[in-house]
Design an enzyme around this catalytic site. Structure first.
Site, mmCIF file in Angstrom:
data_model
loop_
_atom_site.group_PDB
_atom_site.id
_atom_site.type_symbol
_atom_site.label_atom_id
_atom_site.label_comp_id
_atom_site.label_asym_id
_atom_site.label_seq_id
_atom_site.Cartn_x
_atom_site.Cartn_y
_atom_site.Cartn_z
ATOM 1 N N LEU A 68 1.013 -0.746 -0.172
ATOM 2 C CA LEU A 68 -0.013 0.171 -0.162
ATOM 3 C C LEU A 68 0.640 1.251 0.029
ATOM 4 O O LEU A 68 2.017 1.588 0.642
ATOM 5 C CB LEU A 68 -1.186 -0.192 0.928
ATOM 6 C CG LEU A 68 -1.683 1.023 1.548
ATOM 7 C CD1 LEU A 68 -2.902 1.117 -0.237
ATOM 8 C CD2 LEU A 68 -2.566 1.028 2.587
ATOM 9 N N SER A 134 3.491 -6.506 2.041
ATOM 10 C CA SER A 134 2.317 -6.363 3.080
ATOM 11 C C SER A 134 0.995 -6.369 2.092
ATOM 12 O O SER A 134 0.729 -7.700 1.518
ATOM 13 C CB SER A 134 2.508 -4.835 2.828
ATOM 14 O OG SER A 134 1.364 -4.762 3.725
ATOM 15 N N GLN A 135 0.144 -5.072 1.549
ATOM 16 C CA GLN A 135 -0.942 -5.685 0.580
ATOM 17 C C GLN A 135 -0.285 -6.261 -0.548
ATOM 18 O O GLN A 135 -1.257 -7.540 -1.338
ATOM 19 C CB GLN A 135 -1.505 -4.335 0.361
ATOM 20 C CG GLN A 135 -2.728 -5.013 -0.338
ATOM 21 C CD GLN A 135 -3.373 -2.920 -1.212
ATOM 22 O OE1 GLN A 135 -4.544 -2.342 0.336
ATOM 23 N NE2 GLN A 135 -3.357 -2.910 -1.643
ATOM 24 N N ASP A 251 6.101 -5.235 14.351
ATOM 25 C CA ASP A 251 5.484 -4.964 12.684
ATOM 26 C C ASP A 251 4.718 -3.754 13.266
ATOM 27 O O ASP A 251 5.259 -2.271 12.410
ATOM 28 C CB ASP A 251 4.945 -5.721 11.863
ATOM 29 C CG ASP A 251 3.944 -5.359 11.180
ATOM 30 O OD1 ASP A 251 5.258 -6.049 10.287
ATOM 31 O OD2 ASP A 251 3.272 -4.307 10.450
ATOM 32 N N HIS A 306 7.037 -2.132 10.337
ATOM 33 C CA HIS A 306 6.813 -2.990 8.776
ATOM 34 C C HIS A 306 7.808 -2.070 7.765
ATOM 35 O O HIS A 306 7.570 -2.696 6.329
ATOM 36 C CB HIS A 306 5.677 -2.115 8.898
ATOM 37 C CG HIS A 306 4.544 -2.373 7.683
ATOM 38 N ND1 HIS A 306 4.170 -4.176 7.758
ATOM 39 C CD2 HIS A 306 4.020 -1.948 6.961
ATOM 40 C CE1 HIS A 306 3.464 -4.203 6.316
ATOM 41 N NE2 HIS A 306 3.296 -2.614 6.119
#
Length: 325
Positions: A68, A134-135, A251, A306
């Site tokens: 993202l 991630s996404q 994270d 993250h």
């Protein structure tokens, strides 16, 4: 009398010693009657036979999918690490749906990424690796489901909310400033909310029925809701040879962080690990089958926020590099 002896040294033949007493003139005969003319006939050298070297198989291409609000520039460190440890590897960081475009509905993104990865796979007979952050990890899992002929060897899920997201993060506060996680379901589980990628994997453990009925993405790729393609998608997903799951308790974005390992909250917000999830117990999309054949690798790593998963060299060496065959 005639005859011959073989002369050897260390087991290797050097020549033949041949004599013939009767055929030579007497004046030529040596003082020792048993040896006539000595002829040394060198033998051909013995050549050691070795098998030809097998042609070296190049490293499998690596396809990277961002998360993202990211872009291809986010992965410059990771690209450098791969080039250093696996020189010659074809690495493609897909430059699609960058920045704000990453909020587009995930099925739209899956369609775009599928068009981009198909020619890479077609040109890679030995297979490819998917490294998805991630996404992007959810996009890649959907690709594994919808692509009938994919040849993904290893799918590396780098801090990805594989069982969904349920947490107040800076992203959410920026997108929905008047909402908290406890009431965000009112937006995300509406047709309007499902137009945002993050709502496609918003997973509210306190409203499971709304989630199942409204989730247009996560509930489908998890096999939690019946649909005509469920059997085919499961078969496609099981074509992958290995799944590497990476995440950690520091994270700060993925909530709960165990979602990176297919763990998630129950109704009391107690985290249930992957093996306790219904999608695992029912093997709804093949997770239990992968685990049974030893194809799931988990790499929990503390101390990494993250935004640092793709730039941490130690994490790369421990959890990513060993699987880039």
């Amino acid at each position: 009398m005639d005859g011959s002896w073989e002369i050897s040294e260390g087991g290797q033949a050097l020549g033949l010693l041949i004599w013939n007493d009767w055929s030579m003139p007497e004046s030529w005969r040596p003082r020792f009657p048993t040896l006539g003319v000595v002829l040394i006939l060198p033998l051909l050298p013995l050549t050691e036979l070795t098998a030809p070297e097998a042609p070296k198989v190049p490293y499998k291409p690596v396809i990277i999918v961002h998360g993202l609000f990211d872009s291809s520039a986010t992965f410059r460190h990771l690209l450098q690490y791969i080039n250093q440890t696996h020189p010659g590897t074809l690495v493609t960081v897909l430059d699609l749906f960058d920045g704000g475009e990453s909020l587009r509905p995930l099925w739209e993104q899956v369609q775009g990424f599928q068009k981009a990865v198909t020619p890479i796979m077609e040109q890679s007979p030995h297979g490819v690796h998917l490294l998805c952050y991630s996404q992007g990890g959810l996009i890649c899992r959907a690709l594994l489901s919808v692509m009938d002929e994919h040849n993904v060897d290893t799918f590396i899920s780098l801090s990805s909310p594989q069982m969904g997201q349920y947490g107040d993060t800076d992203y959410l506060k920026w997108l929905f400033p008047t909402s908290m996680r406890s009431n965000l379901y009112r937006i995300c589980y509406s047709p309007w909310g499902q137009e945002f990628s993050i709502c496609n994997y918003w997973h509210d453990p306190h409203h499971p029925d709304l989630y199942l009925n409204a989730s247009s993405f996560l509930a489908l790729i998890n096999g939690e809701r019946d649909h005509p393609n469920a059997t085919v998608w499961r078969k496609n997903f099981l074509r992958v040879k290995r799944v590497v799951l990476i995440g950690g308790p520091d994270d700060g974005v993925i909530t709960p962080w165990q979602s990176s390992f297919f763990g998630f909250y129950d109704a009391n917000e107690t985290v249930l690990e992957m093996e306790e999830q219904q999608v695992y117990l029912l093997d709804s999309f093949g997770l239990k089958t992968l685990s049974a054949r030893g194809s799931i690798v988990r790499c929990p790593t503390p101390g990494i926020p993250h935004t640092a998963w793709h730039s941490n060299r130690s994490l790369y060496e421990a959890c990513i590099e060993p699987w880039l065959s």
